[in-house]
Motif scaffolding. Structure first.
Motif, PDB file in Angstrom:
ATOM      1  N   TYR A  79      21.732  -4.548 -26.269  1.00  0.00           N
ATOM      2  CA  TYR A  79      20.609  -4.357 -25.223  1.00  0.00           C
ATOM      3  C   TYR A  79      21.158  -3.799 -23.755  1.00  0.00           C
ATOM      4  O   TYR A  79      22.196  -4.413 -23.639  1.00  0.00           O
ATOM      5  N   ASP A  80      20.251  -3.182 -23.056  1.00  0.00           N
ATOM      6  CA  ASP A  80      20.965  -2.903 -21.652  1.00  0.00           C
ATOM      7  C   ASP A  80      19.721  -3.381 -20.857  1.00  0.00           C
ATOM      8  O   ASP A  80      18.703  -3.727 -21.070  1.00  0.00           O
ATOM      9  N   MET A  81      20.371  -4.151 -19.667  1.00  0.00           N
ATOM     10  CA  MET A  81      19.303  -4.713 -18.427  1.00  0.00           C
ATOM     11  C   MET A  81      19.416  -3.781 -17.537  1.00  0.00           C
ATOM     12  O   MET A  81      20.531  -3.113 -16.951  1.00  0.00           O
ATOM     13  N   TYR A  82      18.401  -3.903 -16.775  1.00  0.00           N
ATOM     14  CA  TYR A  82      18.244  -2.737 -15.632  1.00  0.00           C
ATOM     15  C   TYR A  82      17.469  -3.338 -14.683  1.00  0.00           C
ATOM     16  O   TYR A  82      16.653  -4.315 -14.749  1.00  0.00           O
ATOM     17  N   VAL A  83      17.871  -3.457 -13.397  1.00  0.00           N
ATOM     18  CA  VAL A  83      17.175  -3.929 -12.124  1.00  0.00           C
ATOM     19  C   VAL A  83      16.816  -2.596 -11.472  1.00  0.00           C
ATOM     20  O   VAL A  83      17.522  -1.874 -10.822  1.00  0.00           O
ATOM     21  N   ASN A  84      15.595  -2.732 -11.054  1.00  0.00           N
ATOM     22  CA  ASN A  84      14.918  -1.452 -10.273  1.00  0.00           C
ATOM     23  C   ASN A  84      15.481  -0.257 -10.784  1.00  0.00           C
ATOM     24  O   ASN A  84      15.958   0.778 -10.024  1.00  0.00           O
ATOM     25  N   ASP A  85      15.433   0.206 -12.260  1.00  0.00           N
ATOM     26  CA  ASP A  85      15.887   1.220 -12.725  1.00  0.00           C
ATOM     27  C   ASP A  85      17.529   1.478 -12.697  1.00  0.00           C
ATOM     28  O   ASP A  85      17.800   2.628 -13.318  1.00  0.00           O
ATOM     29  N   ARG A  86      17.980   0.653 -12.219  1.00  0.00           N
ATOM     30  CA  ARG A  86      19.628   0.742 -12.279  1.00  0.00           C
ATOM     31  C   ARG A  86      20.246  -0.082 -13.281  1.00  0.00           C
ATOM     32  O   ARG A  86      19.922  -1.430 -13.482  1.00  0.00           O
ATOM     33  N   GLN A  87      21.086   0.495 -14.304  1.00  0.00           N
ATOM     34  CA  GLN A  87      21.595  -0.369 -15.255  1.00  0.00           C
ATOM     35  C   GLN A  87      22.707  -1.425 -14.757  1.00  0.00           C
ATOM     36  O   GLN A  87      23.492  -0.895 -13.919  1.00  0.00           O
ATOM     37  N   ILE A  88      22.463  -2.419 -15.080  1.00  0.00           N
ATOM     38  CA  ILE A  88      23.570  -3.422 -14.641  1.00  0.00           C
ATOM     39  C   ILE A  88      24.243  -4.193 -15.850  1.00  0.00           C
ATOM     40  O   ILE A  88      25.323  -4.812 -15.421  1.00  0.00           O
ATOM     41  N   SER A  89      23.921  -3.983 -16.890  1.00  0.00           N
ATOM     42  CA  SER A  89      24.714  -4.603 -17.941  1.00  0.00           C
ATOM     43  C   SER A  89      24.345  -3.911 -19.428  1.00  0.00           C
ATOM     44  O   SER A  89      23.033  -3.514 -19.548  1.00  0.00           O
ATOM     45  N   THR A  90      25.352  -3.951 -20.360  1.00  0.00           N
ATOM     46  CA  THR A  90      24.956  -3.629 -21.887  1.00  0.00           C
ATOM     47  C   THR A  90      25.715  -4.691 -22.575  1.00  0.00           C
ATOM     48  O   THR A  90      26.773  -5.203 -22.163  1.00  0.00           O
ATOM     49  N   SER A  91      24.941  -5.280 -23.350  1.00  0.00           N
ATOM     50  CA  SER A  91      25.376  -6.468 -24.157  1.00  0.00           C
ATOM     51  C   SER A  91      24.963  -6.325 -25.783  1.00  0.00           C
ATOM     52  O   SER A  91      23.965  -5.666 -26.104  1.00  0.00           O
TER      53      SER A  91
ATOM     54  N   ASP B 271       9.324  -3.822 -31.640  1.00  0.00           N
ATOM     55  CA  ASP B 271       9.341  -3.151 -32.970  1.00  0.00           C
ATOM     56  C   ASP B 271      10.286  -3.954 -33.909  1.00  0.00           C
ATOM     57  O   ASP B 271      11.551  -3.479 -33.830  1.00  0.00           O
ATOM     58  N   PHE B 272      10.181  -4.881 -34.282  1.00  0.00           N
ATOM     59  CA  PHE B 272      11.116  -5.773 -34.903  1.00  0.00           C
ATOM     60  C   PHE B 272      11.444  -5.260 -36.119  1.00  0.00           C
ATOM     61  O   PHE B 272      11.005  -5.688 -37.356  1.00  0.00           O
ATOM     62  N   ARG B 273      12.290  -4.303 -36.290  1.00  0.00           N
ATOM     63  CA  ARG B 273      12.967  -3.882 -37.790  1.00  0.00           C
ATOM     64  C   ARG B 273      14.297  -3.285 -37.133  1.00  0.00           C
ATOM     65  O   ARG B 273      14.408  -2.905 -36.193  1.00  0.00           O
ATOM     66  N   VAL B 274      14.945  -3.031 -38.473  1.00  0.00           N
ATOM     67  CA  VAL B 274      16.339  -2.189 -37.936  1.00  0.00           C
ATOM     68  C   VAL B 274      16.363  -0.943 -37.667  1.00  0.00           C
ATOM     69  O   VAL B 274      15.212  -0.164 -38.143  1.00  0.00           O
ATOM     70  N   GLY B 275      16.702  -0.494 -36.314  1.00  0.00           N
ATOM     71  CA  GLY B 275      16.389   0.801 -35.580  1.00  0.00           C
ATOM     72  C   GLY B 275      15.334   0.497 -34.555  1.00  0.00           C
ATOM     73  O   GLY B 275      15.051   1.351 -33.762  1.00  0.00           O
ATOM     74  N   GLY B 276      14.598  -0.661 -34.711  1.00  0.00           N
ATOM     75  CA  GLY B 276      13.552  -0.753 -33.772  1.00  0.00           C
ATOM     76  C   GLY B 276      13.788  -1.344 -32.482  1.00  0.00           C
ATOM     77  O   GLY B 276      14.684  -1.668 -32.052  1.00  0.00           O
ATOM     78  N   ARG B 277      12.861  -1.117 -31.456  1.00  0.00           N
ATOM     79  CA  ARG B 277      13.193  -1.064 -30.143  1.00  0.00           C
ATOM     80  C   ARG B 277      12.438  -2.227 -29.741  1.00  0.00           C
ATOM     81  O   ARG B 277      11.437  -2.546 -29.746  1.00  0.00           O
ATOM     82  N   GLU B 278      12.783  -2.970 -28.505  1.00  0.00           N
ATOM     83  CA  GLU B 278      12.314  -4.030 -27.854  1.00  0.00           C
ATOM     84  C   GLU B 278      12.286  -3.580 -26.239  1.00  0.00           C
ATOM     85  O   GLU B 278      13.520  -3.467 -25.922  1.00  0.00           O
ATOM     86  N   GLN B 279      11.309  -3.602 -25.542  1.00  0.00           N
ATOM     87  CA  GLN B 279      11.161  -3.437 -24.207  1.00  0.00           C
ATOM     88  C   GLN B 279      10.521  -4.760 -23.421  1.00  0.00           C
ATOM     89  O   GLN B 279       9.353  -5.000 -23.909  1.00  0.00           O
ATOM     90  N   VAL B 280      11.393  -5.206 -22.414  1.00  0.00           N
ATOM     91  CA  VAL B 280      10.378  -6.195 -21.644  1.00  0.00           C
ATOM     92  C   VAL B 280      10.647  -5.821 -20.349  1.00  0.00           C
ATOM     93  O   VAL B 280      11.947  -5.805 -19.849  1.00  0.00           O
ATOM     94  N   ILE B 281       9.398  -5.464 -19.413  1.00  0.00           N
ATOM     95  CA  ILE B 281       9.684  -5.152 -18.052  1.00  0.00           C
ATOM     96  C   ILE B 281       8.990  -6.242 -17.449  1.00  0.00           C
ATOM     97  O   ILE B 281       7.707  -6.583 -17.745  1.00  0.00           O
ATOM     98  N   GLY B 282       9.362  -6.602 -16.152  1.00  0.00           N
ATOM     99  CA  GLY B 282       8.677  -7.790 -15.385  1.00  0.00           C
ATOM    100  C   GLY B 282       8.954  -7.887 -13.944  1.00  0.00           C
ATOM    101  O   GLY B 282      10.275  -7.137 -13.596  1.00  0.00           O
TER     102      GLY B 282
END
Ligand SMILES: N[C@@H](CCC(=O)N[C@@H](CS)C(=O)NCC(=O)O)C(=O)O
Length: 326
Positions: free
Chosen positions: A308-320, A270-281
């Motif tokens: 953005y936050d990165m998660y691995v197996n639903d566990r947060q590993i970083s915030t950038s 959802d590419f706009r200010v305040g919009g969210r992007e999610q990519v799961i793989g």
């Protein structure tokens, strides 16, 4: 105390025996086995030459019982309690035994041995398991999910030996390959198992060793490290085209991917200010990665600021924070 359990707190089969002991509050002495210590291993092999735990020693009856299922059968015969893990009714008992055998099939994920890992005062030989779509556990899990759609415990309403055996395999598989999305009923069963005081206790006792479990070792170790880096790339395209590669979901799917073998499961942009992007793989080793971003500033054809936050197996590993400039 008459009963001694030779065991390790991280071992799935020991969890199965422990649940049975805790369910009926049967007094026993836990005897941690350090398989990495040759003297201790040899001593354990004097108790049970095959050298696998759990093994129950009953001094009062001068009996040594290896194998988790046999231990539960033995306890049910000689140390019965209010929780009947193997029902009296022969039909129901047969169903419990059959389901217990089935959980072994869930355990039979492709395993390869890794070297003995030191677990503080104990040592356990950990099998590092890779759960992949071809690893053999998905078919039994699919079957189990259909069965569990109408059941509270593995065999209907009754908490039984089949639940004792299912708890640890499901717990560890879930660590490597989160079950909730694909196998919601199995996942709900696991949640009930983890809330059951007997298994909750076994898990608390396993906690100090949990970081040795392959697949969670990396992400269980928490740290706070702040860092900044800059990557410059030169493209032989007009700035509007480079900018468009970030703004169009279709274009971004071509280059915003995981490592080799990674397969996208969800993409939302959802590419706009305040919009969210999610990519799961999912990676071939079963790990599921999730990128979850919010856009904070967009200057067309020039600049994109997002967190953005990165998660691995639903566990947060970083915030950038990303500041991409064209
Ligand atoms: N069928 C046995 C399996 C026991 C088993 O494989 N135990 C593992 C720990 S979960 C073990 O002792 N591993 C040590 C080794 O293989 O050297 C049971 O149900 O108790």
């Amino acid at each position: 105390m008459a009963l001694t359990l030779y065991m390790h707190p991280l071992s799935s089969y020991c969890h199965k025996a422990l649940i049975a002991l805790y369910e009926n509050a049967i007094a026993f002495t836990p005897h941690g086995v350090n398989l990495g210590d040759p003297a201790e291993r040899d001593n354990f092999r004097k108790v049970w030459p095959i050298g696998k735990f759990p093994v129950l020693r009953d001094d009062a009856r001068d009996q040594t019982i290896p194998e988790s299922t046999s231990i539960i059968e033995y306890l049910a015969r000689h140390y019965p309690g209010p929780v009947e893990l193997i029902p009296d009714d022969p039909e129901l008992a047969a169903q419990v035994r059959a389901t217990d055998r089935f959980t072994i099939c869930i355990c039979t994920i492709r395993c390869r041995r890794s070297s003995a890992t030191s677990c503080g005062p104990l040592t356990v030989t950990i099998r590092s398991a890779s759960v992949t779509p071809r690893s053999g556990c998905e078919r039994p899990l699919r079957f189990a999910d259909r069965e569990m759609a109408t059941r509270h415990w593995a065999v209907g309403d009754l908490f039984s030996m089949a639940d004792c055996g299912a708890a640890a395999p499901l717990f560890f598989i879930n660590k490597m390959m989160p079950l909730a999305q694909e196998f919601p009923h199995v996942s709900a069963h696991l949640e009930r198992l983890m809330k059951r005081p007997s298994y909750a206790r076994a898990l608390v006792e396993a906690q100090p060793y949990m970081h040795f479990f392959p697949g969670v070792i990396h992400y269980e170790q928490r740290s706070t490290v702040h860092d900044t880096f800059v990557i410059n790339r030169t493209f032989a395209f007009r700035p509007e085209l480079v900018f468009a590669a970030w703004t169009s979901a279709e274009a971004k799917a071509h280059w915003f991917v995981g490592p080799s073998g990674w397969q996208a499961q969800l993409r939302e942009l959802d590419f706009r200010v305040g919009g969210r992007e999610q990519v799961i793989g999912r990676k071939p080793d079963g790990f599921v990665s999730r990128f979850d971003a919010r856009y904070h500033e967009i200057v067309p054809n020039q600049r994109i600021v997002y967190v953005y936050d990165m998660y691995v197996n639903d566990r947060q590993i970083s915030t950038s924070a990303g500041d991409d400039r064209v």
